[in-house]
Design a protein around this motif. Structure first.
Motif, PDB file in Angstrom:
ATOM      1  N   ILE A  26       1.543   3.052  12.235  1.00 49.46           N
ATOM      2  CA  ILE A  26       0.276   2.722  11.591  1.00 49.46           C
ATOM      3  C   ILE A  26      -0.139   3.864  10.672  1.00 49.46           C
ATOM      4  CG2 ILE A  26      -2.190   2.333  12.022  1.00 49.46           C
ATOM      5  CD1 ILE A  26      -1.346   0.987  14.655  1.00 49.46           C
ATOM      6  N   TYR A  64       1.322   6.690  14.775  1.00 48.68           N
ATOM      7  CA  TYR A  64       0.542   6.611  13.545  1.00 48.68           C
ATOM      8  C   TYR A  64       0.659   7.898  12.743  1.00 48.68           C
ATOM      9  CZ  TYR A  64      -2.913   9.237  16.304  1.00 48.68           C
ATOM     10  OH  TYR A  64      -3.536  10.179  17.082  1.00 48.68           O
ATOM     11  N   ASP A  84      -3.651   1.027   6.922  1.00 48.30           N
ATOM     12  CA  ASP A  84      -4.003   0.032   7.934  1.00 48.30           C
ATOM     13  C   ASP A  84      -5.432   0.217   8.432  1.00 48.30           C
ATOM     14  OD1 ASP A  84      -1.321  -1.082   7.987  1.00 48.30           O
ATOM     15  OD2 ASP A  84      -0.734   0.806   8.946  1.00 48.30           O
TER      16      ASP A  84
END
Length: 239
Positions: A26, A64, A84
């Motif tokens: 992410i 992430y 995102d």
């Protein structure tokens, strides 16, 4: 089962599994224009807003990356599904048109900054100042929307004089130097601006506003979006 079947079977399973977008990692975008209130360095959040935002992100079960970019660029990247998650951002109707908001993470205060020459701080007089001397606001933020809402001016109304600047401090300086009549900025940002910049202005407390994060329309279809929204409710704080 021949070799072709052995190769194609896992691919079919992958397609079925990824009927919703799969996120190997992410991408979280953080605005670089929060003063000392929220920064990301050495894999940690820092600043006054770090507690709740760290709490939310720590609920992710997926790897992430965090990137730090100017806020105007961050909003564009969010709109284009290039990040995102984007934060920290005011939860505003115009942003709901292209992204999905979280629950409120912070209730954050704002200050209206006006010229000190006039002691009349009524909404009517402040509105007159805005119309006569114009407004100034930091580009890429929700300051204009909140300012006009507070003054009772339609957001679609075009004032005689509007200016956008690159930093919150510049907006304050424009009012202090009579280059604009009104501006607004978050209280957490005002704390980071040296006091002498506020000489010659009046600071007026505005109502608190909702601060949270936004998820791209693409990411919002992923199960991790539900995790983020639930965590936003759990981690909520007031400053």
């Amino acid at each position: 089962m021949d070799l072709k079947d052995l190769i194609s079977a896992p691919l079919i399973l992958l397609v079925l599994f990824c009927s919703h977008p799969c996120f190997a990692k992410i991408t979280i975008g953080v605005s670089s224009e929060n003063g000392e209130s929220l920064k990301y360095s050495r894999k940690h959040f820092h600043g006054e807003l770090k507690s709740a935002y760290s709490c939310v992100i720590n609920h992710l079960d997926t790897d992430y990356d965090v990137i730090t970019v100017p806020q105007a660029r961050l909003i564009k990247m969010l709109q284009n599904n290039e990040v995102d998650i984007a934060m920290p951002l005011l939860l505003l109707p115009q942003r709901d048109l292209f992204a999905v908001r979280s629950a409120t993470i912070y209730q954050v205060g704002y200050e209206l900054i006006s010229q000190s020459a006039d002691s009349d701080l009524s909404i009517e007089n402040l509105r007159r100042q805005a119309n006569l001397n114009g407004i100034v606001y930091k580009r890429g933020t929700g300051a204009r929307t909140l300012m006009l809402k507070y003054l009772g001016i339609d957001k679609n109304e075009s004032l005689s004089h509007e200016q956008q600047v690159s930093t919150w401090q510049q907006a304050v300086d424009f009012v202090a130097k009579n280059r604009a009549g009104i501006t607004a900025l978050p209280t957490v940002i005002a704390k980071d601006i040296e006091p002498h910049h506020f000489i010659g202005v009046t600071r007026i407390k505005m109502p608190e506003h909702q601060l949270g994060l936004y998820m791209s329309s693409r990411f919002a279809k992923n199960t991790e979006a539900t995790v983020i929204n639930d965590a936003s409710k759990t981690c909520k704080e007031v400053i």
